[in-house]
Design an enzyme around this catalytic site. Sequence first.
Site, PDB file in Angstrom:
ATOM      1  N   ASP A 128       0.806  -1.234   0.000  1.00 14.18           N
ATOM      2  CA  ASP A 128       0.000   0.000   0.000  1.00 14.18           C
ATOM      3  C   ASP A 128       0.838   1.283   0.000  1.00 14.18           C
ATOM      4  OD1 ASP A 128      -2.177  -1.658   0.101  1.00 14.18           O
ATOM      5  OD2 ASP A 128      -2.587  -1.361   2.228  1.00 14.18           O
ATOM      6  N   ARG A 172      -6.369   0.424   1.030  1.00 18.03           N
ATOM      7  CA  ARG A 172      -7.414   0.516   2.053  1.00 18.03           C
ATOM      8  C   ARG A 172      -7.748   1.971   2.397  1.00 18.03           C
ATOM      9  NH1 ARG A 172      -9.636  -2.805   5.831  1.00 18.03           N
ATOM     10  NH2 ARG A 172      -8.673  -4.603   4.880  1.00 18.03           N
ATOM     11  N   ARG A 267     -17.993  -3.458 -17.475  1.00 20.58           N
ATOM     12  CA  ARG A 267     -17.528  -4.691 -16.834  1.00 20.58           C
ATOM     13  C   ARG A 267     -16.605  -4.327 -15.658  1.00 20.58           C
ATOM     14  NH1 ARG A 267     -20.846  -6.608 -19.748  1.00 20.58           N
ATOM     15  NH2 ARG A 267     -20.624  -8.419 -21.131  1.00 20.58           N
ATOM     16  N   ARG A 276      -0.373  -8.875  -4.887  1.00 21.32           N
ATOM     17  CA  ARG A 276       0.572  -9.141  -3.790  1.00 21.32           C
ATOM     18  C   ARG A 276       1.449 -10.355  -4.038  1.00 21.32           C
ATOM     19  NH1 ARG A 276      -2.826  -8.612   1.445  1.00 21.32           N
ATOM     20  NH2 ARG A 276      -2.168 -10.732   1.823  1.00 21.32           N
TER      21      ARG A 276
HETATM   22  O1  F6P Z   1      -2.286  -4.162   3.589  1.00 22.00           O
HETATM   23  C1  F6P Z   1      -2.102  -4.780   2.373  1.00 22.00           C
HETATM   24  C2  F6P Z   1      -3.417  -5.240   1.776  1.00 22.00           C
HETATM   25  O2  F6P Z   1      -3.128  -5.925   0.583  1.00 22.00           O
HETATM   26  C3  F6P Z   1      -4.450  -4.144   1.544  1.00 22.00           C
HETATM   27  O3  F6P Z   1      -4.220  -3.434   0.348  1.00 22.00           O
HETATM   28  C4  F6P Z   1      -5.733  -4.928   1.523  1.00 22.00           C
HETATM   29  O4  F6P Z   1      -6.826  -4.131   1.895  1.00 22.00           O
HETATM   30  C5  F6P Z   1      -5.483  -5.998   2.546  1.00 22.00           C
HETATM   31  O5  F6P Z   1      -4.079  -6.155   2.651  1.00 22.00           O
HETATM   32  C6  F6P Z   1      -6.117  -7.325   2.218  1.00 22.00           C
HETATM   33  O6  F6P Z   1      -5.924  -8.158   3.303  1.00 22.00           O
HETATM   34  P1  F6P Z   1      -6.095  -9.749   3.295  1.00 22.00           P
HETATM   35  O7  F6P Z   1      -4.919 -10.330   2.565  1.00 22.00           O
HETATM   36  O8  F6P Z   1      -6.080 -10.114   4.729  1.00 22.00           O
HETATM   37  O9  F6P Z   1      -7.362 -10.054   2.579  1.00 22.00           O
END
Ligand code: F6P
Length: 343
Positions: A128, A172, A267, A276
């Site tokens: 983030d 977030r 869409r 990630r």
């Molecule tokens: O903090 C990193 C993050 O990828 C945020 O961007 C996202 O809101 C959150 O983690 C998602 O969390 P989880 O992997 O617990 O669903």
Amino acid sequence: MSKIGILTGGGDCPGLNSVIRAVVRMAIPEGYEIIGIKNGWKGLVEGDTIPLNFDAVSGILPKGGTILGTSRTNPYKKEGQPEKVKANFKKIGLDALIAVGGEDTLGVAAKLTKDGIPSIVGVPKTIDNDLSATDYTFGFDTAINIAMECLDRLHTTAESHHRIIVAELMGRHAGWIALEAGIAGGADMILIPELAIDVEEVCATLKKRHQRGKTFSIVVVAEGAQFKAGTMVTQEQKLDDFGHVRLGGIGEALAAEIEKRTGYETRVSVLGHIQRGGSPTAFDRILGTRFGVKAVELVKAAKFGRMVALQGNKIIDVPLEDAVKDLKTVDMELYDIAKVFFG
Ligand code: F6P
């Protein structure tokens, strides 16, 4: 021989293994023993560890995720857990701890520093990029590159079908991923948590774009963005240990509104955890490596209660509290640049 523990907590991200490798490669020749704590703070609550040596970190540099595992365990949320953490710290025989994490994991580190474990060094990570006191966290560069590639792919299909595609990206409370991936991926509109969404304005911009002959558009929205008069769209109200709701759904809600108000076929594509996963970029590998080396230097100098940080092109150290005090939201000057290309 002194023992250094290392843990990775919170959401995983590409580059964590670069830090673990750098800590091991830097510290062992200096005479330290390195203990890997499994699954973030959970590993210290349970005393779950593995020894780390050169062999254990061989070949992990290009690997995403973390070889130590992670969790969102917050020991301060359950009675008796801070005591367990402190007892295990002693039992394992640790002299210092390197905690690699985002605002939540480092928030626990800052608390523990004042509450029985003063010998902690923090390393900032999160896709983030919303931690204060550091210009960048590793993981972010990989995430925006993945998202940019996805936006490139969405462009070709949106253009062929004359559609609007709403791409929901992570973020977030801060819209860094949406903003930077959106600029790099040529988004026609970028919506971030820092600015409430005015659906009418979004639709007007898309209509203007259609009037100038463009029959497709890419709208990037951060998962934490909110409608002007409404609330955040969430998948469920269940909170994790750090009090976060699971986000997701703003893309669907926005796409429905756009289609209803403009009549353009729309869409949605939710990128989610794809952002990630996988191998870190060179930038993230190098930043993680520099952070790991600096963290060991801080341990050697007994400079505890500090977090390593990137400021300009220098790796420095700052008080742990500074890092977790305020969230680093997006730079509005950069958003103004993005706006030049809206519509
Ligand atoms: O903090 C990193 C993050 O990828 C945020 O961007 C996202 O809101 C959150 O983690 C998602 O969390 P989880 O992997 O617990 O669903």
